[in-house]
Design a protein around this motif. Structure first.
Motif, PDB file in Angstrom:
ATOM      1  N   ALA A 235       0.765  -1.352   0.119  1.00  0.00           N
ATOM      2  CA  ALA A 235       0.052   0.097   0.019  1.00  0.00           C
ATOM      3  C   ALA A 235       0.864   1.115  -0.101  1.00  0.00           C
ATOM      4  O   ALA A 235       0.504   2.202  -0.863  1.00  0.00           O
ATOM      5  CB  ALA A 235      -1.054  -0.079   1.167  1.00  0.00           C
ATOM      6  N   ALA A 236       1.984   1.400   0.802  1.00  0.00           N
ATOM      7  CA  ALA A 236       2.763   2.438   0.821  1.00  0.00           C
ATOM      8  C   ALA A 236       3.536   2.752  -0.402  1.00  0.00           C
ATOM      9  O   ALA A 236       3.725   3.832  -0.724  1.00  0.00           O
ATOM     10  CB  ALA A 236       3.593   2.271   2.294  1.00  0.00           C
ATOM     11  N   GLU A 238       2.707   1.559  -3.264  1.00  0.00           N
ATOM     12  CA  GLU A 238       1.897   2.154  -4.536  1.00  0.00           C
ATOM     13  C   GLU A 238       1.562   3.566  -4.370  1.00  0.00           C
ATOM     14  O   GLU A 238       1.421   4.206  -5.179  1.00  0.00           O
ATOM     15  CB  GLU A 238       0.526   1.114  -4.421  1.00  0.00           C
ATOM     16  N   SER A 239       1.180   3.960  -3.053  1.00  0.00           N
ATOM     17  CA  SER A 239       0.852   5.318  -2.662  1.00  0.00           C
ATOM     18  C   SER A 239       2.065   6.121  -3.246  1.00  0.00           C
ATOM     19  O   SER A 239       1.752   7.237  -3.898  1.00  0.00           O
ATOM     20  CB  SER A 239       0.575   5.562  -1.182  1.00  0.00           C
ATOM     21  N   GLN A 240       3.408   5.857  -2.979  1.00  0.00           N
ATOM     22  CA  GLN A 240       4.370   6.501  -3.369  1.00  0.00           C
ATOM     23  C   GLN A 240       4.681   6.592  -4.755  1.00  0.00           C
ATOM     24  O   GLN A 240       4.743   7.944  -5.530  1.00  0.00           O
ATOM     25  CB  GLN A 240       5.710   6.011  -2.767  1.00  0.00           C
ATOM     26  N   ARG A 242       2.213   6.390  -7.011  1.00  0.00           N
ATOM     27  CA  ARG A 242       1.176   7.201  -7.518  1.00  0.00           C
ATOM     28  C   ARG A 242       1.439   8.692  -7.487  1.00  0.00           C
ATOM     29  O   ARG A 242       1.070   9.411  -8.201  1.00  0.00           O
ATOM     30  CB  ARG A 242      -0.077   6.851  -6.758  1.00  0.00           C
ATOM     31  N   ALA A 243       2.191   9.104  -6.391  1.00  0.00           N
ATOM     32  CA  ALA A 243       2.468  10.377  -6.114  1.00  0.00           C
ATOM     33  C   ALA A 243       3.591  10.563  -7.028  1.00  0.00           C
ATOM     34  O   ALA A 243       3.590  11.932  -7.461  1.00  0.00           O
ATOM     35  CB  ALA A 243       2.807  10.570  -4.714  1.00  0.00           C
ATOM     36  N   GLU A 246       2.036  11.573 -10.345  1.00  0.00           N
ATOM     37  CA  GLU A 246       1.046  12.721 -10.241  1.00  0.00           C
ATOM     38  C   GLU A 246       2.204  13.814 -10.436  1.00  0.00           C
ATOM     39  O   GLU A 246       1.970  14.987 -11.178  1.00  0.00           O
ATOM     40  CB  GLU A 246       0.515  13.187  -9.070  1.00  0.00           C
TER      41      GLU A 246
END
Length: 253
Positions: A235-236, A238-240, A242-243, A246
């Motif tokens: 999760a972490a 994937e979040s990174q 995605r950031a 962006e």
């Protein structure tokens, strides 16, 4: 004799206009009329086939696919002008694709990319896009090892095509998509990033290219990159990612 010839050319022009406007019923009607004259019967048959194929894609009526095959089978290819000959080849490939003959379709599309690009870049782009789609569908039906090999070959071919045509949106997208299909998620990320940055070269296709790359990265490349991580780390990570993606989009609007 002049009046019937003028009428047949007018029918052909109407058929092409309706086809380009995606008015396929009207295109079929006008192309059918154009086939009645020896002067326009072959070009009319090509437009007729293409209109039936597009209508098949919309309505999935097997009668349209049969009508397209009949029209293509009637064409005297020796009398076709260069552009119409390429449109005939494109229609043949599309018909094979829609019959699930993906390997044959891919071979046909690939064979016509160079002459199509030389004649008109937009037409060449259509062949590249269909080529990539055909290989993807063929690979999805294959075993894992064969599938990855097909995508590796496609990535190589699309990189070559991109070297020849730096403005090709289709080659940019399919390079990234093929690398992902080949299991090279990091290389796919890099290809998608470079594709996003260079998208302005694609002109009017830039916005669509970026939308396609965004979907590929968010729904495909990022999940692939974190899949092998320990569950508690995914999760972490994937979040990174995605950031990071962006941020790339923000920097390179």
């Amino acid at each position: 004799m002049a009046e019937p010839a003028l009428a047949s050319r007018a029918d052909l022009a109407r058929a092409l206009s309706h086809y380009n406007d995606r008015q396929f019923d009207q295109a079929i009607e006008a192309a059918t009329a154009a086939r009645k004259s020896p002067e326009t019967q072959d070009a009319g048959a090509v437009v007729l086939a293409r209109a039936h194929l597009e209508r098949y894609r919309e309505q999935v009526d097997p009668a349209d696919l049969s009508a397209a095959r009949e029209a293509l089978g009637s064409v005297r290819t020796a009398v076709l002008e260069p552009r119409t000959r390429l449109e005939y080849l494109l229609a043949l490939g599309q018909a094979l694709f829609l019959e699930d003959e993906f390997g044959a379709a891919a071979s046909l599309f690939a064979s016509a990319v160079t002459p199509a690009r030389d004649l008109e870049p937009k037409l060449g782009e259509a062949f590249v896009d269909w080529w990539g789609s055909a290989v993807e569908r063929q690979a999805d039906l294959a075993g894992e090892d064969l599938r990855m090999g097909m995508f590796s070959d496609l990535a190589r071919d699309m990189r070559t095509e991109l070297g020849r045509s730096p403005e090709s949106a289709a080659a940019v997208y399919w390079t990234a998509a093929a690398l992902r299909g080949a299991g090279e998620s990091s290389a796919a990320w890099d290809a998608a990033t470079s594709g996003w940055v260079r998208a302005r070269l694609a002109g009017e296709r830039a916005a669509m290219l970026r939308a396609d790359l965004d979907k590929l990265v968010l729904q495909g490349v990022i999940p692939d990159r974190v899949r092998l991580l320990p569950p508690l780390e995914r999760a972490a990570a994937e979040s990174q990612l995605r950031a990071d993606w962006e941020l790339i989009k923000e920097r390179w609007r």
